[in-house]
Design an enzyme around this catalytic site. Structure first.
Site, PDB file in Angstrom:
ATOM      1  N   GLY A  16       0.805  -1.217   0.000  1.00 24.14           N
ATOM      2  CA  GLY A  16       0.000   0.000   0.000  1.00 24.14           C
ATOM      3  C   GLY A  16       0.834   1.261   0.000  1.00 24.14           C
ATOM      4  O   GLY A  16       0.521   2.230  -0.708  1.00 24.14           O
ATOM      5  N   ASN A  17       1.921   1.299   0.789  1.00 25.98           N
ATOM      6  CA  ASN A  17       2.779   2.483   0.816  1.00 25.98           C
ATOM      7  C   ASN A  17       3.442   2.721  -0.534  1.00 25.98           C
ATOM      8  O   ASN A  17       3.703   3.867  -0.923  1.00 25.98           O
ATOM      9  CB  ASN A  17       3.850   2.351   1.897  1.00 25.98           C
ATOM     10  CG  ASN A  17       3.283   2.503   3.290  1.00 25.98           C
ATOM     11  OD1 ASN A  17       2.427   3.330   3.526  1.00 25.98           O
ATOM     12  ND2 ASN A  17       3.759   1.686   4.224  1.00 25.98           N
ATOM     13  N   LYS A 131      -0.733  -2.548  13.958  1.00 30.49           N
ATOM     14  CA  LYS A 131      -0.706  -2.357  12.503  1.00 30.49           C
ATOM     15  C   LYS A 131      -0.861  -0.885  12.149  1.00 30.49           C
ATOM     16  O   LYS A 131      -1.893  -0.280  12.419  1.00 30.49           O
ATOM     17  CB  LYS A 131      -1.831  -3.166  11.858  1.00 30.49           C
ATOM     18  CG  LYS A 131      -1.872  -3.047  10.330  1.00 30.49           C
ATOM     19  CD  LYS A 131      -0.621  -3.622   9.701  1.00 30.49           C
ATOM     20  CE  LYS A 131      -0.693  -3.542   8.184  1.00 30.49           C
ATOM     21  NZ  LYS A 131       0.576  -3.954   7.566  1.00 30.49           N
ATOM     22  N   LYS A 219      -1.475  -7.217   5.344  1.00 32.93           N
ATOM     23  CA  LYS A 219      -1.569  -7.587   3.926  1.00 32.93           C
ATOM     24  C   LYS A 219      -0.671  -8.758   3.570  1.00 32.93           C
ATOM     25  O   LYS A 219      -1.039  -9.618   2.771  1.00 32.93           O
ATOM     26  CB  LYS A 219      -1.238  -6.362   3.077  1.00 32.93           C
ATOM     27  CG  LYS A 219      -1.116  -6.625   1.585  1.00 32.93           C
ATOM     28  CD  LYS A 219       0.307  -6.895   1.107  1.00 32.93           C
ATOM     29  CE  LYS A 219       1.239  -5.758   1.406  1.00 32.93           C
ATOM     30  NZ  LYS A 219       2.645  -6.049   0.984  1.00 32.93           N
ATOM     31  N   LYS A 281       6.520  -8.970   6.416  1.00 30.84           N
ATOM     32  CA  LYS A 281       6.812  -9.542   5.099  1.00 30.84           C
ATOM     33  C   LYS A 281       7.727 -10.745   5.230  1.00 30.84           C
ATOM     34  O   LYS A 281       7.522 -11.784   4.594  1.00 30.84           O
ATOM     35  CB  LYS A 281       7.446  -8.478   4.190  1.00 30.84           C
ATOM     36  CG  LYS A 281       6.510  -7.344   3.845  1.00 30.84           C
ATOM     37  CD  LYS A 281       7.221  -6.241   3.093  1.00 30.84           C
ATOM     38  CE  LYS A 281       6.243  -5.154   2.680  1.00 30.84           C
ATOM     39  NZ  LYS A 281       5.483  -4.572   3.808  1.00 30.84           N
TER      40      LYS A 281
END
Length: 319
Positions: A16-17, A131, A219, A281
């Site tokens: 998203g970033n 988050k 995510k 991640k």
């Protein structure tokens, strides 16, 4: 070096970033990466696309909060804001892929699935928000937001500023998994689990129907579950930086090119990665490559997607 072979199923997760701060930036960046995704399909691969929504979902909720405070609109809960972000990011992805397919003279079909993910209502994450969502703030701006919204929690995010943090429960089940698999079997390019998915729990006062909960699923963990449920061979986690690194942002920064899941886990346990940024991640990559033999995860920069696909960039994590 890792290259995508033909006839593989690949989940591509877009951070998203990395999609920018405005709809215009997002459209431009998606149109830049879409030709690389089309080339992956041209080689015979199936792709499933997912995406982050941290800045976007925060922007949506902040807009509704402002409108609500001024009597212009109702307040909007996080599940609804996640659903809205899935819709408009999916729409931009569908258009970007449509442009790329038109230029390549391809007539494939693309579908976005508004995706719910079941979580455990007793997940301890509900008591410990971690988050980040929304824009980066200065410490003074965060303190002002905290005064205006006493129930909100803010935390410093990897040396880049302060952001609101919300609960991030572990994803357990993709409610729409049968629909996603059906679309794949009918040769659709599928966009699913955007923003990690809409977090829902069973409401046994309503015959076990699902209801949304005030949280945001990570995510990367949502993408990992999607990759497992779709029997993917590879998982690409595309973000704003080119490599996973230790001592990130310091003169001693060391980029990692090719590491095993065991080494990645050792480094994560030693807090070498940002808690709200890179560590999720890496944890998702570890879980994915250990879930079945010969699976590979690559973490790298969205802007370097063509090089990542060619095996020239990114961090490769394997069992």
């Amino acid at each position: 070096m890792v290259r995508i072979n033909n006839d593989q199923r690949v989940v591509v997760a877009l951070g998203g970033n990395a999609l920018g701060d405005t709809p215009e930036e997002q459209i431009a960046r998606l149109r830049a990466v879409a030709p690389s995704l089309v080339r992956m399909i041209e080689k015979g691969n199936e792709i499933i696309i997912t995406h982050g929504n941290g800045p976007q979902v925060g922007m949506i909720q902040k807009a509704f909060d402002y409108a609500s405070e001024h009597g212009e609109a109702p307040a909007m809960g996080l599940p609804e804001c996640v659903a809205m972000s899935q819709g408009y990011i999916g729409y931009h992805l569908q258009q970007a892929l449509g442009v790329a397919m038109h230029k390549a003279y391809k007539r494939w079909h693309v579908a976005s699935v508004v995706t719910q993910i079941e979580v455990d209502p007793d997940d301890p994450a509900f008591q410990h928000p971690t988050k980040p969502i929304g824009p980066f703030l200065t410490k003074e701006e965060a303190e002002e937001e905290r005064r205006r919204h006493p129930d909100a929690v803010f935390a410093e995010d990897s040396g880049r500023g302060w952001r609101r943090v919300v609960a991030s429960p572990e994803p357990k089940k993709i409610v729409e998994a049968p629909s996603i698999l059906n679309l794949l079997d009918n040769e659709f390019i599928v966009i699913a689990c955007g923003g990690g998915g809409i977090p829902v729990v069973r409401d046994y006062s309503d015959k076990g129907a699902y209801k949304g909960v005030d949280a945001v699923i990570d995510k990367d963990m949502g993408g990992e579950l999607l990759a497992e449920d779709c029997y993917a061979d590879m998982l690409f986690l595309l973000t704003a930086v080119e490599h996973v690194a230790i001592k990130f942002g310091t003169p001693e920064q060391q980029d990692l090119i090719d590491i095993s899941a065991d080494e990645a886990e050792r480094l994560a346990d030693a807090s070498e990665f940002g808690k709200g940024s890179m560590e999720p991640k890496v944890r998702a990559a570890i879980k994915f490559v250990r879930s079945r033999p010969n699976r590979i995860c690559v973490i790298g920069a969205l802007a370097k997607a063509p090089d990542i696909i060619a095996g020239l960039s990114g961090t490769r994590i394997h069992a």
